[in-house]
Design an enzyme around this catalytic site. Structure first.
Site, mmCIF file in Angstrom:
data_model
loop_
_atom_site.group_PDB
_atom_site.id
_atom_site.type_symbol
_atom_site.label_atom_id
_atom_site.label_comp_id
_atom_site.label_asym_id
_atom_site.label_seq_id
_atom_site.Cartn_x
_atom_site.Cartn_y
_atom_site.Cartn_z
ATOM 1 N N HIS A 117 0.854 -1.191 0.000
ATOM 2 C CA HIS A 117 0.000 0.000 0.000
ATOM 3 C C HIS A 117 0.885 1.234 0.000
ATOM 4 O O HIS A 117 1.858 1.300 0.742
ATOM 5 C CB HIS A 117 -0.895 -0.010 1.246
ATOM 6 N N ARG A 157 -6.148 9.969 -0.597
ATOM 7 C CA ARG A 157 -5.879 10.392 -1.972
ATOM 8 C C ARG A 157 -7.163 10.469 -2.776
ATOM 9 O O ARG A 157 -7.332 11.358 -3.602
ATOM 10 C CB ARG A 157 -4.873 9.437 -2.635
#
Ligand SMILES: Cc1cc2nc3c(=O)[nH]c(=O)nc-3n(C[C@H](O)[C@H](O)[C@H](O)COP(=O)(O)OP(=O)(O)OC[C@H]3O[C@@H](n4cnc5c(N)ncnc54)[C@H](O)[C@@H]3O)c2cc1C
Lengths: 660, 255
Positions: free
Chosen positions: A257, A273
């Site tokens: 990740h 994000r």
């Protein structure tokens, strides 16, 4: 010898396991869940960002459908996924979200009218439709064309797991907490349950069942730096491997990740994000658009993680006493947004980094996050090798993620697979042909064998220390079997892991404390973990191509000609030090979406000889069917509905696509 | 541009030696007594009690029992009494204390060993007793159709109370529970408040009154507010209990 009888034994009390148990229970079968920890503490609770399902309620989700979700998932998988399974999944995901809504999940809901969001660093006003008011919200996540991740603030997994666990309690499903499956009971062709250790008393018991389901989650703790909980050690997957018969698929496909906080590895969600947060380097420069002009920060995880590491290698990272890292900047989202939608992120930043993310940037670096591989099953969820053994959730290789899973597709998988496998397990139990005619002798042998192994750890003449071996394994995996892989390093890793496995056979447990005895627990687990680690490293060494999260610097291209196939590892020889690898080809001629460019990442790959042929066949088919509705066309390209339980077939209603 | 903040000791000073005093007892070992054992370790940068205890178990004493799962303050496994106060060990930084840190298991819960207690068993019993699930007509849900609408602000309010992680800190800090072992605790009352808010739960105040309208429920609370002070998720527990008490009182009077 204590024996517990049940129709369905579910090993694992996360989202997947409990949903399987509820499904079987609703059909009138006894289902018993065992779990290392109280069900609500399973790692599903840690999912923050969301659950993918094409509900298409918000403006930016308009036009979303099963078809778009299907394509995103297959591209995300770098064509490693089983496309029929992906179709089963995308059609069931909206039903899963809606079932959970009915069960009490407080999904974040759409507010009609204007709202400000950040897209590509810019403040944008979106006007949500009046008709959408009060329906379930979607947010943006990496690797998707539409906003599709349904969420509950950033505590999605927690809210889902609590609703699921409470539903299990309501359904009268017993959960035997602090119980660990150590081995499956089987005769080489049929599984009869498991040998289970009580983690309070230390006692061994047998659980005998018509059907056994493994839903034990991921194996992140094979690595030193991981977002996974300390109990994500892959023991459930390992005991399937240890049958010598059941196979584990694609263990080399390990997801990293992009945003583990540095250096602890605790996750901050992709929602950061998705909601508009940016990645910046040591000089404060937003670097992702330089590498990925189209999807930028929101390319798939494998791509973003690699770009980050690449950027760090160029010396562009921020320096710290623990090494280099990058920054995640969510200050631009504003305090109000963070307080409402990114609360866990805020808490994590405050407690573990001592910062306020509304004011300061978050130090991040990619960390191991998700195990795409697992117990190989057919689309029904059953092991093709061991009858009566099922698997669901992260522990399974069902295989809808292929070589990279999309954010939000995992909690969706756990619930969807739970729904499907729960029905299939009930069908399995209902069929008299599957009644078991087991011998207590077999059960006794298995329990005695496991007891013997534990006793041997105390009596061993060796001097090896289990914690030290585990630490060496984790270092090796992080350093040599990580984001960038090379043949040389993988060979070193395989070699070193084999030595560790041999050494682990001379572990000596010194303390004789009654009860669980944590020293003993570490000892027997590390032996199993090493076997899985070898499946990862050896599978990665042999796979001489790059696909999804598996990236070989010495073979940087995806090679469909030679590697469009799933790795299957078995461990036939208990005393051996390597798995046996076999391969299961993926049939391009049956694919709905033949291999191509993903829309992000490298454009360079070696085609499969069938790809062009299948593509033109599909074009011709679509041409002939011009004017037909999307369901009819889809069914002509790749029929899948027959694979779903009857109750889960059928279309999903949307605001713009009403059921008639 | 922001700098990473140091949450650990100053780089220039030598690391501290910590004395971690653990109340130890293994109820499975007949004839043994609870005792305090002190471990000495060197403090590291950013060290949490999770890291400290893990290091002790790996390097000094493999028999030490404690529970960590997510190690990120999310799952609620690691509640213990830290220098006299219940809290989540995983997100407690050692820098916030002097060099002596004393750890004890949460009271009230059944002791498994050392710092490990059986919160799961207690919580499951509480859930069964208070029926902590949405009571609904399951047959009425057609999964092919669009979901029922819900007011966005109400969904947020429900989530606010849904954030409880059943860690047991409020139970460990509850004065009432010492006197009334059958008390459902702030955790239980918060659940009732949560389901009461949820329009999908078709129970009425009469039903809730049956569950918590007595001294083991909402009328048992002595308003010592220990619960709200220690809640790691900052849930408004005392406020919710007071609110629920007014509602239940009104319901009781009507009877
Ligand atoms: C920090 C984090 C954030 C995430 N966020 C998201 C997200 O936003 N969206 C998304 O889609 N996915 C997310 N994921 C991934 C997703 O949460 C997991 O893949 C998923 O929840 C796994 O669920 P599961 O039911 O398969 O297993 P788990 O929830 O891990 O449960 C495993 C169960 O098995 C039990 N168990 C294990 N071994 C044994 C044994 N030997 N014997 C008995 N019981 C055993 C455990 O006690 C536990 O009950 C995230 C993952 C992490 C780590």
């Amino acid at each position: 010898m204590k024996i517990v009888y049940t129709d369905v034994l579910v090993i694992g009390g996360g989202l997947a396991g409990q949903r399987v148990a509820i499904g079987a229970r609703r059909r009138g079968f006894d289902a018993t869940v065992i779990s290392l920890v109280p069900a609500k503490r399973s790692h599903s609770a840690a999912a923050q960002g969301g659950m993918q399902a094409s509900l298409a309620n918000v403006l930016k989700a308009q036009g979303d459908s099963e078809d778009v979700h299907f394509e995103d998932t297959v591209r995300g998988s770098d064509w490693g996924a089983d496309q029929e399974v992906v179709r089963m999944f995308v059609n069931t995901a909206p039903k899963a979200v809606r079932e959970l809504a009915a069960w009490g999940v407080p999904w974040s809901r759409v507010r009609k009218g204007d709202r400000e969001v950040i897209i590509n660093g810019q403040r944008v006003t979106l006007t949500e439709r009046d008709e959408a008011h009060g329906l379930i919200m979607q947010r943006d996540f990496g690797g998707t064309k539409k906003w599709r991740a349904c969420y509950v603030s950033d505590g999605t997994g927690h809210a889902l797991l609590y609703a699921m666990s409470d539903r299990a309690i309501a359904s009268g499903v017993p959960v035997h907490e602090r119980a660990e499956a150590l081995a499956l009971i089987h005769d080489g062709g049929r599984c009869y349950g498991a040998v289970v250790r009580d983690l309070i008393t230390g006692e061994l018991m047998a659980y005998v069942a018509k059907a056994t389901a493994i839903a034990t989650g991921g194996a992140g703790r094979l690595y030193r730096v991981t977002t996974n909980a300390v109990i994500c050690e892959g023991i459930g997957t390992a005991i399937a491997l240890e049958t010598g018969v059941a196979a584990v698929g694609n263990m080399e496909a390990v997801q990293f990740h992009p945003t583990g906080i540095f250096p602890a590895g605790i996750l901050v969600t992709e929602g950061c994000r998705g909601d508009g947060g940016l990645l910046k380097d040591g000089e404060g420069h937003r670097f992702m658009p330089d590498y990925e002009p189209e999807k930028k920060e929101l390319a798939s995880r494998d791509v973003v993680s690699r770009r980050m590491e690449e950027h760090i290698r160029k010396g562009k990272g921020a320096k710290s006493r623990f090494g280099d890292h990058l920054w995640l900047d969510i200050t631009l989202l504003g305090r109000a947004h963070i307080d409402r939608n990114l609360r866990e992120v805020k808490e994590i930043c405050a407690y573990f980094l001592g910062i306020d993310p509304a004011e300061q940037w978050i130090a991040v670096r990619p960390a191991q996050h998700y195990t795409m591989g697992g117990v190989r099953t057919t689309p029904s969820g059953q092991s093709p090798a061991l009858m009566g053994l099922f698997a669901a959730g992260e522990a399974a290789c069902w295989d809808m993620h292929g070589f990279n899973r999309l954010g939000g597709n995992s909690v969706a998988e756990t619930v969807v697979a739970g729904m499907i496998v729960g029905e299939n397990i009930a069908d399995f139990c209902a069929d008299p042909a599957n009644d078991i005619d087991f011998s207590t002798g077999l059960v006794r042998d298995f329990v005695e064998r496991e007891q013997g192994k534990l006793d041997a750890l105390f009596a061993s003449g060796g001097t090896e220390d289990a914690s030290a071996i585990r630490a060496e394994m984790q270092d090796l995996m992080t350093d040599k079997v990580g984001i960038f892989r090379t043949g040389r390093e993988l060979e070193e890793a395989v070699d070193a892991l084999q030595k560790l496995l041999v050494r682990s056979r001379s572990i000596r447990v010194r303390g004789h404390a009654l009860g669980a005895n944590p020293e003993l627990v570490t000892a027997y687990r590390v032996q199993k973990m090493l076997k899985l680690a070898l499946c990862v490293a050896y599978g990665a060494l042999v796979r001489t191509e790059s696909r999804g999260a598996h990236f070989r610097e010495d073979y940087p291209r995806r090679n469909d000609q030679e590697w469009l196939k799933r790795t299957l590892a078995t461990w036939p020889d208990e005393r051996g030090t390597l798995p046996t690898l076999g391969y299961e080809p993926l049939d391009v001629m049956r694919m709905e979406l033949p291999p191509g460019w993903r829309g992000y990442g490298a454009k360079d790959y070696i085609d499969h000889p069938d790809t062009a042929r299948r593509a033109s066949e599909l074009e011709a088919l679509k041409g002939r069917m011009a004017g037909a509705d999307r369901f009819t066309v889809q069914n002509a390209l790749m029929p899948y509905e027959h694979l779903l339980p009857v109750s889960l077939r059928g279309h999903n209603e949307r605001m713009d696509e009403r059921l008639t | 541009m922001s700098e990473p903040q140091t949450v650990a000791p100053n780089d220039h000073e030598p690391p501290r030696r910590l004395h971690i005093n653990v109340l130890r007892f293994n109820p499975r070992e007949a004839g043994t007594e609870p005792r305090v054992q002190t471990y000495e370790i060197e403090e590291a940068h950013g060290m949490t009690l999770f890291l400290a205890l893990s290091e002790i178990r790996e390097k000094q004493d493999p028999s030490l029992q404690f529970d960590f799962v997510c190690r990120a303050g999310i799952c609620g496994s690691c509640a213990m009494v830290i220098n006299g106060r219940p809290g989540l060990a995983c997100r407690t930084l050692t820098t916030q204390f002097g060099s002596e840190i004393t750890l004890a298991p949460l009271p009230v819960f059944e002791l498994i060993g050392d710092l490990s207690v059986n919160t799961g068993k207690w919580m499951r019993a509480m859930s069964e007793r208070l029926e902590t699930w949405v009571h609904m007509n399951e047959a009425g849900v057609d999964l092919h159709k669009m979901e029922e609408r819900m007011d966005p602000a109400l969904a947020e309010e429900v989530y606010e109370l849904d954030r409880c992680i059943e860690c047991g800190c409020c139970v460990g800090a509850c004065g009432t529970l010492r006197m009334r072992p059958g008390f459902v605790g702030a955790v239980g009352l918060n659940k009732i408040a949560r389901f009461r808010l949820d329009p999908r739960d078709n129970r009425s105040d009469d039903d809730y009154y049956e569950l918590v309208g007595d001294d083991e429920g909402v009328f048992g609370c002595m308003s010592l507010v220990g619960c709200q002070d220690v809640c790691p998720k900052n849930l408004p527990l005392a406020t919710q209990i007071a609110f629920l008490r007014r509602k239940m009182l009104a319901n009781g009077l009507k009877r």
